[in-house]
Enzyme design. Structure first.
Site, PDB file in Angstrom:
ATOM      1  CE  LYS A  37      -0.412   0.070   5.021  1.00 36.89           C
ATOM      2  NZ  LYS A  37      -1.243  -0.355   6.146  1.00 36.89           N
ATOM      3  NE  ARG A 135      -7.934   1.128  10.442  1.00 40.13           N
ATOM      4  CZ  ARG A 135      -6.659   0.920  10.116  1.00 40.13           C
ATOM      5  NH1 ARG A 135      -5.728   1.746  10.502  1.00 40.13           N
ATOM      6  NH2 ARG A 135      -6.332  -0.139   9.409  1.00 40.13           N
ATOM      7  CE1 TYR A 265      16.182  30.583   5.194  1.00 37.25           C
ATOM      8  CE2 TYR A 265      15.454  28.306   5.342  1.00 37.25           C
ATOM      9  CZ  TYR A 265      15.708  29.440   4.590  1.00 37.25           C
ATOM     10  OH  TYR A 265      15.493  29.418   3.246  1.00 37.25           O
ATOM     11  CG  MET A 313      11.375  23.263   0.698  1.00 35.86           C
ATOM     12  SD  MET A 313      10.312  24.279  -0.317  1.00 35.86           S
ATOM     13  CE  MET A 313       9.442  25.243   0.871  1.00 35.86           C
TER      14      MET A 313
END
Ligand SMILES: *Cc1c(COP(=O)(O)O)cnc(C)c1O
Length: 374
Positions: A37, A135, A265, A313
């Site tokens: 999956k 579930r 940063y 990033m």
């Protein structure tokens, strides 16, 4: 790797060895289902499914129908068992592509039954019960008689060929809650016995990787496995199962910074001495956790290098002061295996995550290289 900032290496020969090792846990009547999956936990559903097919895995599994149809388009022929329900309108597509669908309650079963009969065929199904995870599935706990009646009504639907009974349990990360998992496993076993007494012969399955390791006595007819096969489940190391995946990038620049420099940063890291730093080509935009900051490690030339300051990033800054042999273009391993290399578990532990979560969150565009090395 040319032109790419970062890449995943998946060693299929490790997957093959893991497959063999895990068989030591399985009784002769138990068959592993290869769960691929979510693009095989981010590592590529198609190549992993192909390898599992080659290993003789008789049944594959995906979360939804779209993923199953992608495997079909790639030429995967093994039957595919879905973990989640389908929209009843997709019943004939599932029938056409040999996809086995879980029935989560009588209403859902009836709708698919109608569609199957309208299409002039029968849909292969497994009935999913809820033994306490709360579930998907027919709830059983505290309503055993009603659940049995509901299951029998589903079994009577003529448009469905029901072959199995399944549940998924809460897991046992915390030994304090093991009794709850055991209660769910035992409730499921009782249900399979009562159905057998009533003459229904169904393939039963309730265990994924972690429950199989903790309670192999509940393996029944199938076990559904991903993390154990890929070596993402730490408890399996004792069986000789190894992690099959490494995440790598390379050194894009190396430079000297004087003591007192602020790195990255938000001024979260100040160099305590004159340092050599390296810029590695991976960041949170590639799917790493942004909480990966000072304290995390990556590996260069078999040695651990500290991550300095906040991950950005696209880039990570690492400390090369004590690795003077590091050179431009060197491979930087974010996680993997071998001497001086952080494991995927080390990485996950930095933010309280799980190895499966780490790989599943990596961006799909990261190139994947499959090898048959060791
Ligand atoms: C994901 C999943 C599995 C496989 O889980 P692992 O712990 O990685 O082996 C098995 N069964 C169900 C229902 C799942 O959702």
């Amino acid at each position: 790797m040319m032109g790419t900032r970062c890449w995943l290496e998946i060693d299929l020969s490790i997957l093959r060895k893991n497959w063999t090792m895990i068989h030591h846990l399985l009784q002769p009547g138990c068959t592993p289902v290869g769960v691929v999956k979510h693009n095989g936990y981010g590592l590529g559903a198609i190549p992993i499914a192909r390898e599992l097919e080659r290993l003789g895995c008789p049944l594959l599994s995906t979360a939804g129908l779209t993923e199953a149809l992608e495997l079909r388009q790639a030429g995967i022929r093994a039957p595919i068992l879905l973990l989640g329900p389908i929209d009843p309108a997709c019943t004939s597509a599932a029938m056409e592509h040999n996809v086995i669908v879980p029935v989560v309650d009588l209403e859902h079963g009836r709708l698919m039954d109608e569609e199957a009969r309208r299409a002039g065929g029968r849909l292969r199904t497994h009935i999913k019960v809820d033994a306490g995870l709360n579930r998907l599935g027919v709830p059983v706990l505290g309503r055993e008689e009603e659940a049995l009646a509901e299951i029998e009504a589903i079994l009577a639907l003529p448009g469905l060929t029901n072959e199995g009974l399944t549940t998924h349990i809460s897991g046992m990360m915390d030994p304090a809650y093991d009794y709850l998992s055991l209660r769910q496993l035992e409730l499921f076993r009782q249900l399979t016995r009562r159905l057998a007494q009533r003459g229904f012969s169904l393939k039963a399955h309730c265990e994924s990787s972690l429950p199989l390791l903790a309670h192999p006595e509940y393996q029944m007819d199938y076990v559904r496995l991903t993390s154990a096969l890929l070596g993402l489940q730490p408890g399996y190391e004792a069986l000789g199962v190894r992690c099959a995946v490494q995440l790598k990038t390379s050194l894009l620049q190396i430079k000297q910074v004087p003591k007192g420099s602020s790195i990255g940063y938000r001024m979260t890291y100040t160099a305590p001495r004159d340092m050599t730093i390296g810029i590695a080509g991976i960041g949170y935009g590639d799917g790493l956790s942004r909480s990966l900051t000072t304290g995390a490690k990556m590996s260069v030339r078999g040695r651990e290098a500290d991550v300095l300051g906040k991950l950005s990033m696209s880039f990570a800054v690492i400390d090369l002061t004590d690795i003077p042999e590091a050179a431009l273009g060197d491979t930087v391993t974010v996680f993997g295996y071998g001497e001086g290399v952080p494991s995927v578990q080390d990485y996950a532990a930095l933010y309280g995550g799980h190895a499966c979560e780490v790989t599943s969150l990596l961006k799909e565009r990261i190139p994947k290289v499959y090898s048959q090395r060791s």
